[in-house]
Design an enzyme around this catalytic site. Structure first.
Site, mmCIF file in Angstrom:
data_model
loop_
_atom_site.group_PDB
_atom_site.id
_atom_site.type_symbol
_atom_site.label_atom_id
_atom_site.label_comp_id
_atom_site.label_asym_id
_atom_site.label_seq_id
_atom_site.Cartn_x
_atom_site.Cartn_y
_atom_site.Cartn_z
ATOM 1 N N HIS A 363 0.829 -1.223 0.000
ATOM 2 C CA HIS A 363 0.000 0.000 0.000
ATOM 3 C C HIS A 363 0.851 1.254 0.000
ATOM 4 O O HIS A 363 0.585 2.201 -0.694
ATOM 5 C CB HIS A 363 -0.809 0.133 1.303
ATOM 6 C CG HIS A 363 -1.832 -0.895 1.476
ATOM 7 N ND1 HIS A 363 -2.694 -0.930 2.516
ATOM 8 C CD2 HIS A 363 -2.136 -1.947 0.704
ATOM 9 C CE1 HIS A 363 -3.481 -1.957 2.414
ATOM 10 N NE2 HIS A 363 -3.153 -2.612 1.323
ATOM 11 N N ARG A 506 -7.762 -4.085 -15.711
ATOM 12 C CA ARG A 506 -7.236 -5.436 -15.552
ATOM 13 C C ARG A 506 -8.059 -6.154 -14.488
ATOM 14 O O ARG A 506 -8.356 -5.566 -13.435
ATOM 15 C CB ARG A 506 -5.779 -5.364 -15.119
ATOM 16 C CG ARG A 506 -5.180 -6.739 -14.901
ATOM 17 C CD ARG A 506 -3.713 -6.661 -14.691
ATOM 18 N NE ARG A 506 -3.376 -6.095 -13.387
ATOM 19 C CZ ARG A 506 -2.131 -5.866 -12.993
ATOM 20 N NH1 ARG A 506 -1.117 -6.134 -13.801
ATOM 21 N NH2 ARG A 506 -1.884 -5.359 -11.810
ATOM 22 N N GLU A 605 3.226 -11.654 -19.703
ATOM 23 C CA GLU A 605 4.161 -11.406 -18.589
ATOM 24 C C GLU A 605 4.777 -12.688 -18.049
ATOM 25 O O GLU A 605 5.489 -12.669 -17.057
ATOM 26 C CB GLU A 605 3.488 -10.602 -17.473
ATOM 27 C CG GLU A 605 2.152 -11.120 -17.007
ATOM 28 C CD GLU A 605 1.501 -10.231 -15.941
ATOM 29 O OE1 GLU A 605 2.170 -9.333 -15.415
ATOM 30 O OE2 GLU A 605 0.325 -10.463 -15.633
ATOM 31 N N ASN A 628 7.384 -5.979 -15.928
ATOM 32 C CA ASN A 628 7.843 -6.205 -14.539
ATOM 33 C C ASN A 628 7.906 -7.700 -14.244
ATOM 34 O O ASN A 628 8.911 -8.218 -13.770
ATOM 35 C CB ASN A 628 6.901 -5.548 -13.529
ATOM 36 C CG ASN A 628 6.657 -4.091 -13.820
ATOM 37 O OD1 ASN A 628 7.434 -3.476 -14.539
ATOM 38 N ND2 ASN A 628 5.582 -3.542 -13.294
ATOM 39 N N ASP A 629 6.797 -8.373 -14.518
ATOM 40 C CA ASP A 629 6.785 -9.808 -14.252
ATOM 41 C C ASP A 629 7.578 -10.570 -15.305
ATOM 42 O O ASP A 629 8.271 -11.534 -14.981
ATOM 43 C CB ASP A 629 5.337 -10.334 -14.207
ATOM 44 C CG ASP A 629 4.740 -10.110 -12.831
ATOM 45 O OD1 ASP A 629 5.439 -10.386 -11.844
ATOM 46 O OD2 ASP A 629 3.596 -9.639 -12.751
ATOM 47 N N CYS A 676 2.830 -2.128 -20.572
ATOM 48 C CA CYS A 676 2.357 -1.400 -19.381
ATOM 49 C C CYS A 676 3.265 -1.617 -18.171
ATOM 50 O O CYS A 676 2.952 -1.172 -17.073
ATOM 51 C CB CYS A 676 0.923 -1.780 -19.048
ATOM 52 S SG CYS A 676 0.734 -3.503 -18.595
HETATM 53 C C1 PEP Z 1 3.851 -6.107 -14.963
HETATM 54 O O1 PEP Z 1 4.018 -7.210 -14.462
HETATM 55 O O2 PEP Z 1 4.669 -5.559 -15.721
HETATM 56 C C2 PEP Z 1 2.622 -5.330 -14.676
HETATM 57 C C3 PEP Z 1 2.358 -4.214 -15.295
HETATM 58 O O3 PEP Z 1 1.819 -5.803 -13.688
HETATM 59 P P1 PEP Z 1 2.105 -5.649 -12.126
HETATM 60 O O4 PEP Z 1 3.283 -4.749 -11.979
HETATM 61 O O5 PEP Z 1 0.860 -5.064 -11.533
HETATM 62 O O6 PEP Z 1 2.350 -7.043 -11.732
HETATM 63 MG MG MG Z 2 2.347 -8.246 -13.566
#
Ligand code: PEP
Ligand code: MG
Length: 758
Positions: A363, A506, A605, A628-629, A676
């Protein structure tokens, strides 16, 4: 030997500080191996030497005074070879060196094991024997095992600065850099205010006081109140407990007496410690002592002391007058800061947030990003309890906190803060300008949202749509699942704010590090576990309600797109699509809603999805890459673990190649594809993504103008040439360096200039 190891671990856990750990280790190892002496030498980088830091058997006055260069003696040999050395006749070895201060000429046999943490030799553990003796294999592996355990403790002491203070005692504070997870960008210099939850003995910050009498009086009152409570409890148990069982209450009261805990605390207060700090220190020490006892009954007593400890602490905290003044530029520091930590502090004074626990998706991090406050989470080694009032630097770009910065480092950051202010003012001028490259190619810059606040900020910055609305964020801030109507209202608000621009919602992406407080998931390996779409498919009652709320919210606006997270196989995708169509049919055919079918997309991802990109692309209206993932799964590096943060890099050539395959696959099926993940919001990352063929990038609102600025300065041709060059490079560091060197035009260099202080 296993039993001895267990005892050593227990006693080490009960030790009050690092110096005591070392003393205990040498004492216990000497006992177990039945040798004449055991010593620990620790590495001092200042003079590239190994310093004798604890010994049982050598001259105690030589502790801290014997410094053996890394080239010297048998200790140096163990360290340079990074392996144990076992010598029956040590003084015949060519490397044997004699240190008269230690009085070691009387020892003949030597066994030394290196203490190694993450490939670095931190020290050497040595046992020596007066008589000629061959240490056997089990003794050798015992020493290696103890050294490996000790390595973790030393590494922690190194990270907290305790090691340096012990090896090189000095008056002035030394600069210390604590790494964590970069969670909201920006840099701040400010004064630490420690935020600690109440009645928790483990999180009482270390505070010093001047008015000793007032503190003693407060402490006595808390003791009296607690004693009264215990007597009352005792009375209420008459007839319910036997006299023997009730005797425990007497023990409690006696523990509070002046010649027991009370007395120890009083002396610490007289030394200048505040009552809460003194009480928690004394109680924690006693808890550790009880826990390390062999006798099971006595071990159990640790719980009683803990209970007593909490009672007194609660009274002390009650009598504490509520803090009303806060420094300007305050740096909120705590063990586990949560959104509730904002309740008592004036938000306008908060310059930065630093938390020992938590990750980018906690958070606090989400709020930090939304409000634009530099935030570093997961600073695992931070001695947060002792930082109250210190001036520190928080670097939200690199994910680190600097305590007692040198003048030079402070100056570097002051300069960076100044440049960032200028840059922000400059970037504002771009709000209404289009994102078009120097050679006329248009890119779509979208935003990632989750809170009302970041949606508002996005509109201010000229976002062209929402590429990722993380629906789990409002879920995270509640204490139960929101109802369909509650969800519909909040989705409607987002859709209305951006209409007619697209809002990509999402579906619930919980699990991994995003745990709902009311839906806890306990797993050994949460990132490879029950996450994202897997949970939604297993709980259609949650998923269907969310889909209904989204579609109902879009009635009359028709700017909704639905995005499915964590797709790792086609069956998941098809099941999710079926449920989406089912909801659409129910709403339009049975319930009479006038809704256009939203576009549905899949997140890419997971590496498996990259290899099935065409099959996935064929089944959906669009693709969105979660870098990111994707990066964490491709490189097998936990995105939230600061210990492996240096291995996590979106510019890694393997990530670039995966991204290239995604673009090719999507093109082959004529399916639009965007990004994203955070890479899209990084100026260098954005240039690479454009060169790879992405034309829509979605990022946090705070990155939008920076990315626009760089893309307007670079031509697509130039970016494509650069990409061709870096695709052949061996690692992320070379890619990044090449890109930064190439983009070093004065107009753009400031966009990715970051303080590099080590
Ligand atoms: C990602 O994995 O790049 C993504 C945008 O989702 P999150 O960061 O919410 O896992
Ligand atoms: Mg992700």
């Amino acid at each position: 030997m296993l039993e001895s190891l267990r005892t050593i671990v227990q006693e080490v856990n009960a030790a009050k500080d690092f110096a005591e750990v070392l003393k205990l280790i040498v004492h216990l190892v000497k006992q177990v191996t039945k040798t004449g002496t055991c010593s620990v030498y620790l590495y001092s980088p200042e003079d590239d030497s190994y310093v004798l830091m604890a010994t049982d058997g050598l001259n105690p006055d030589s502790v801290g005074n014997v410094r053996i260069s890394s080239e010297e003696g048998l200790v140096g040999l163990v360290a340079s070879r990074a392996e144990p050395i076992n010598l029956e006749v040590a003084d015949a070895h060519p490397k044997f060196a004699y240190f008269p201060e230690t009085g070691e000429q009387s020892f003949r046999s030597f066994l030394g094991a290196p203490i190694i943490h993450q490939r670095k030799v931190l020290g050497v553990l040595v046992v020596q024997e007066q008589e000629q003796r061959r240490f056997d294999e089990s003794e050798e592996s015992f020493l290696v095992t103890v050294s490996a355990q000790l390595a973790g403790v030393i590494a922690h002491a190194d990270a907290t600065g305790e090691l340096d203070r012990l090896i090189n005692p000095r008056e002035d504070a030394r600069e210390r850099i604590y790494p964590g997870v970069a969670s909201a960008p920006g840099v701040a210099i400010g004064t630490v205010v420690v935020i600690a939850p109440s009645a928790d003995l483990n999180v009482v910050p270390l505070r010093h006081i001047k008015d000793i009498e007032a503190e003693l009086c407060q402490f006595r009152q808390a003791m009296e109140q607690t004693k009264r409570d215990i007597h009352a409890l005792d009375e209420s148990m008459v007839g319910k407990l036997s006299d023997e069982e009730r005797a425990l209450f007497d023990v409690y009261v006696r523990m509070l007496d002046d010649h027991a805990l009370g007395g120890e605390v009083t002396s610490l207060i007289k030394e200048g410690l505040c009552a809460q700090s003194a009480w928690s220190q004394v109680v924690l020490r006693h808890i550790r002592m009880f826990k390390s006892m062999k006798d099971a009954y006595l071990r159990e007593r640790a719980t009683d002391v803990e209970d007593l400890g909490r009672r007194v602490l609660a009274y002390l905290q009650q009598s504490e007058t509520k803090r009303t003044t806060y420094p300007d530029n305050m740096v909120m520091v705590g063990e586990e800061l949560s959104a509730a930590s904002f309740a008592d502090v004036p938000l306008e004074k908060v310059a930065a947030i630093v938390s020992v626990k938590g990750s980018r998706n906690s958070h606090m991090a989400i709020l930090g990003r939304a409000i634009g406050i530099p935030t570093v989470m997961g600073v695992v080694d931070l001695p947060w309890g002792s930082l109250e009032g210190e001036e520190v630097i928080v670097d939200g770009h690199n994910g680190q906190m600097v305590v007692s910065p040198s003048d030079e480092v402070r100056e570097t950051y002051v300069q960076q803060i100044y440049e960032e202010k200028l840059l922000a003012a400059d970037l504002e001028k771009l709000t209404d300008e289009p994102c078009v490259t120097a050679d006329g190619h248009k890119l779509g810059l979208w935003v990632n949202t989750g809170l009302r606040l970041d949606a508002l900020l996005s509109l201010d910055r000229g976002a062209e749509g929402v590429g990722l609305y993380r629906t789990e964020i409002p879920f995270l801030l509640l204490d139960r699942f929101p109802s369909e109507e509650e969800q519909r209202k909040s989705y409607r608000e987002q859709l209305e704010m951006f209409a007619p621009r697209i809002v990509t919602m999402r579906t619930l992406d919980i699990g991994g590090d995003k745990d709902l407080p009311y839906f806890p998931i306990e797993e050994e390996n949460p990132f490879l576990g029950w996450r994202g779409i897997r949970i939604c498919l297993d709980h259609p009652e949650i998923f269907l309600v969310q889909l209904r709320a989204m579609m109902r919210a879009s009635e009359g606006l028709n700017n909704l797109s639905i995005l499915l997270p964590m797709i790792s196989n086609l069956a998941e995708l098809e099941s999710a699509l079926e449920l989406i169509y089912q909801v659409y049919d129910e709403l339009t055919e049975e319930e009479g809603y006038q809704i256009e079918m939203p576009n549905v997309g899949a997140m890419i991802e997971v590496p498996a999805a990259v290899y099935q990109i065409r099959e996935i692309a064929r089944r959906v209206d669009f693709l969105s890459v979660g870098t990111n993932d994707l990066t964490q799964y491709l490189l097998a590096v936990d995105r939230n673990n600061s210990r492996v943060a240096s291995l996590y890099h979106t510019c890694h050539p393997s990530v670039l190649r995966a991204l290239w395959s995604i673009v090719e696959g999507a093109k082959g099926e004529n399916t639009p594809v965007s990004v994203c993940g955070e890479m899209a919001g990084d100026p260098v990352g954005a240039v690479l993504l454009m060169a790879l063929g992405f034309r829509v990038l979605s990022m946090s609102a705070t990155s939008l103008l920076k990315v626009k600025a760089i893309l307007r300065q670079v031509s697509l041709t130039e970016a494509e040439e650069l990409l061709e060059e870096v695709m052949e490079m061996p690692d992320a560091q070379s890619v990044l360096k090449h890109m930064e060197d190439a983009l070093k035009k004065p107009e753009v260099a400031g966009l990715f200039r970051r303080a590099k202080i080590h």
